[in-house]
Design a protein around this motif. Structure first.
Motif, mmCIF file in Angstrom:
data_model
loop_
_atom_site.group_PDB
_atom_site.id
_atom_site.type_symbol
_atom_site.label_atom_id
_atom_site.label_comp_id
_atom_site.label_asym_id
_atom_site.label_seq_id
_atom_site.Cartn_x
_atom_site.Cartn_y
_atom_site.Cartn_z
ATOM 1 N N SER A 160 -16.393 -17.604 81.233
ATOM 2 C CA SER A 160 -15.439 -18.979 80.753
ATOM 3 C C SER A 160 -16.200 -19.081 79.241
ATOM 4 N N ARG A 161 -15.074 -19.848 78.609
ATOM 5 C CA ARG A 161 -15.444 -20.090 77.211
ATOM 6 C C ARG A 161 -16.743 -20.939 77.147
ATOM 7 N N ASP A 162 -16.992 -21.923 78.146
ATOM 8 C CA ASP A 162 -17.880 -22.798 78.164
ATOM 9 C C ASP A 162 -19.153 -22.140 78.443
ATOM 10 N N LYS A 163 -19.068 -20.877 79.348
ATOM 11 C CA LYS A 163 -20.314 -20.195 79.668
ATOM 12 C C LYS A 163 -20.656 -19.117 78.556
ATOM 13 N N LEU A 164 -19.743 -18.722 77.912
ATOM 14 C CA LEU A 164 -20.059 -17.803 76.597
ATOM 15 C C LEU A 164 -20.500 -18.616 75.485
ATOM 16 N N LEU A 165 -20.069 -19.902 75.482
ATOM 17 C CA LEU A 165 -20.669 -20.691 74.298
ATOM 18 C C LEU A 165 -22.331 -21.096 74.536
ATOM 19 N N ALA A 166 -22.294 -21.344 75.774
ATOM 20 C CA ALA A 166 -23.831 -21.584 76.161
ATOM 21 C C ALA A 166 -24.771 -20.385 76.026
ATOM 22 N N MET A 167 -24.086 -19.112 76.354
ATOM 23 C CA MET A 167 -24.968 -18.074 76.418
ATOM 24 C C MET A 167 -25.394 -17.781 74.623
ATOM 25 N N LYS A 168 -24.128 -18.057 73.713
ATOM 26 C CA LYS A 168 -24.469 -17.900 72.333
ATOM 27 C C LYS A 168 -25.541 -18.717 71.706
ATOM 28 N N ASP A 169 -25.423 -19.982 72.342
ATOM 29 C CA ASP A 169 -26.082 -21.094 71.885
ATOM 30 C C ASP A 169 -27.643 -20.837 71.967
ATOM 31 N N HIS A 170 -27.850 -20.096 73.191
ATOM 32 C CA HIS A 170 -29.293 -19.676 73.737
ATOM 33 C C HIS A 170 -29.672 -18.450 73.348
ATOM 34 N N GLY A 171 -28.995 -17.691 72.559
ATOM 35 C CA GLY A 171 -29.532 -16.469 72.246
ATOM 36 C C GLY A 171 -28.910 -15.002 72.463
ATOM 37 N N VAL A 172 -28.130 -15.159 73.469
ATOM 38 C CA VAL A 172 -27.337 -13.871 73.890
ATOM 39 C C VAL A 172 -26.380 -13.396 72.694
ATOM 40 N N THR A 173 -26.293 -12.389 72.310
ATOM 41 C CA THR A 173 -25.649 -11.697 71.294
ATOM 42 C C THR A 173 -24.379 -10.787 71.545
ATOM 43 N N ARG A 174 -24.481 -10.567 73.048
ATOM 44 C CA ARG A 174 -23.358 -9.507 73.477
ATOM 45 C C ARG A 174 -23.325 -9.688 74.864
ATOM 46 N N ILE A 175 -21.924 -9.523 75.245
ATOM 47 C CA ILE A 175 -21.650 -9.417 76.837
ATOM 48 C C ILE A 175 -21.502 -7.982 77.066
ATOM 49 N N SER A 176 -21.660 -7.705 78.374
ATOM 50 C CA SER A 176 -21.356 -6.470 78.903
ATOM 51 C C SER A 176 -20.386 -6.613 80.344
#
Length: 475
Positions: A160-176
């Motif tokens: 979800s967009r909220d999940k992706l934003l939380a990931m990015k805000d805490h250091g994830v740079t890429r999804i697979s």
């Protein structure tokens, strides 16, 4: 087991298997985990401070997957646990934290080249759980360089967009993203409920948020045609996704596809046609081929960055620290070491076992294997073949031997069959050789597998003899 010590024998073996369905037998590198029997040692025993390889990666595992009918999406051979409720996630994160504390002192100076959060299905986590997981990771790696690539994998409908934003805000740079099929009918054969819109929406959100993105697709699927495959690839390329992993279905084990859908699989000849059709289509779309399965979009003027899926292109020692359920660590010895080839370990593959060892204050290792120098050379050679070429100078520098001489009959037979080109500097795979990497790997490992198998059965015979002798000595 065939003896491939001559060019004619190696050629016969290869030609016999060219028309068979390919099976990737080296998912966990070399040798197979069925030979991993050590129960006494663990990562902290064999990698004490000061013995690190020049570079490393970190793999973090989350075990849960949505329950499907058929189970394991019909084809998956990796250990996972069925997701039932959010409580499972909290219990697991607590356990992961306890395991991580055992590495805290050891990892103070660790600088992983990349971090991959895999599984399982890590995007089952709720929005509020990503800060906890990622802060846990960063808290154990105080020397981690800023901007280190961090990839998190998952399935399309759970992004979800909220999940992706939380990931990015805490250091994830890429999804697979494991899409596997975009055709809803083909996808339903695996029991998965995703729709194509889930894939494209996640790609769009990732681009909007500045996250890198990879999408996995599988070819050779039951009932799949080249037209299905082309449509999926064309639609995916039109989305602008940066990286596409397009890999052949591995049919094996007691999976639903192996047991109930073999007669619906495309023929080996058609699967090969799909591979070459996809490679041509992706090249026309501006995607450079990195491995037999990985294609990265070429961005004009952009410097090529590190991509997790890209395999190693040298034989320099490189550690993999793995953390979590069923995670696999790998510690090759430094080059020129002739004492041993290093170690590989697998954590517990069932949750009660994983939790039980942690409750006892132990690293949750299920089994390990001490590689010989020959095992190490094969393991790294397999990874280099995935990069479509073998650097002969790097092999010579690290192992003080000539890879061209070590496997000469197999290389020559492969060259005669048009699978590769040999020069003093490199062994370069042809397009046909890139497709046949699993076959080349299987040929290369035949002799060593025979040695390991014989040693394994000799140990069983010796153990049985000791039992019989003990029975005979009993009053």
């Amino acid at each position: 087991m065939p003896n491939l010590n001559s060019v004619p024998a190696a050629r016969r073996y290869l030609e016999t298997n060219l028309h068979q369905r390919q099976v990737n037998k080296v998912l966990h590198s070399f040798p197979s985990p069925r030979f991993w029997k050590d129960r006494e040692r663990g990562p902290l025993d064999v990698r004490p401070p000061g013995t690190d390889a020049p570079s490393c990666e970190l793999y973090v595992a989350l075990p849960f997957c949505l329950v499907t009918q058929p189970s394991h999406c019909g084809y998956c051979l990796f250990p996972t646990e069925g997701y039932q409720n959010q409580d499972q996630l909290e219990v697991y994160l607590n356990a992961l934290e306890r395991e991580g504390e055992q590495y805290r002192e050891r990892w103070q100076a660790l600088e992983p080249r990349s971090i991959f959060i895999g599984g399982g299905t890590p995007n089952l986590l709720k929005v509020h759980q990503y800060p906890r997981l990622l802060n846990m990771i960063y808290g154990l790696l105080p020397s981690l360089p800023p901007g280190t690539p961090v990839t998190l994998e998952g399935i399309p409908q759970l992004f979800s967009r909220d999940k992706l934003l939380a990931m990015k805000d805490h250091g994830v740079t890429r999804i697979s993203m494991g899409a596997q099929q975009l055709d809803a009918g083909l996808s339903r054969l695996s029991g998965r409920m995703q729709q194509p819109k889930h894939v494209f929406q996640a790609v769009e959100w990732a681009a909007e948020l500045g996250l890198g993105c990879n999408v996995d697709l599988i070819y050779g699927w039951p009932q799949q045609t080249p037209a299905h495959m082309r449509r999926d690839l064309q639609d995916l390329m039109a989305s602008g996704v940066q990286h596409i992993t397009h890999y052949e279905l591995n049919v094996g084990g007691a999976t639903d596809f192996a047991l109930n859908h073999r007669d619906e699989l495309p023929s080996p000849e058609l699967v090969r046609e799909m591979y070459f059709g996809a490679a041509e289509l992706l090249a026309q779309g501006g995607y450079a081929q990195l491995t037999p399965s990985d294609f990265q979009k070429v961005e004009p003027g952009a410097a090529p960055g590190f991509v997790y899926e890209e395999c190693r292109r040298s034989f320099d020692a490189h550690d993999v620290w793995a953390w979590g359920y069923a995670a696999i660590s790998d510690f090759p010895n430094h080059h020129h070491s002739q004492e041993a080839g290093g170690w590989t370990f697998m954590n517990q593959r069932n949750l009660p076992g994983y939790y039980g060892l942690l409750n006892d204050g132990k690293i949750p290792v299920e089994c390990g294997y001490a590689r010989s120098p020959a095992d190490l050379r094969l393991s790294l050679l397999f990874r280099n073949l995935q990069s479509l070429s073998v650097d002969t100078a790097s092999y010579r520098h690290n192992f003080e031997r000539d890879v061209l001489e070590e496997f000469s009959p197999i290389w020559q037979a492969c060259a005669e069959l048009g699978l590769l080109h040999i020069s003093p500097e490199a062994i370069r795979l042809t397009p046909e050789g890139a497709y046949r990497v699993p076959l080349i790997q299987t040929a290369l490992m035949q002799g060593r597998v025979e040695e390991i198998t014989e040693a394994h059965f000799a140990q069983l015979r010796a153990a049985a003899g000791r039992v019989d002798a003990g029975r005979g000595a009993a009053p």
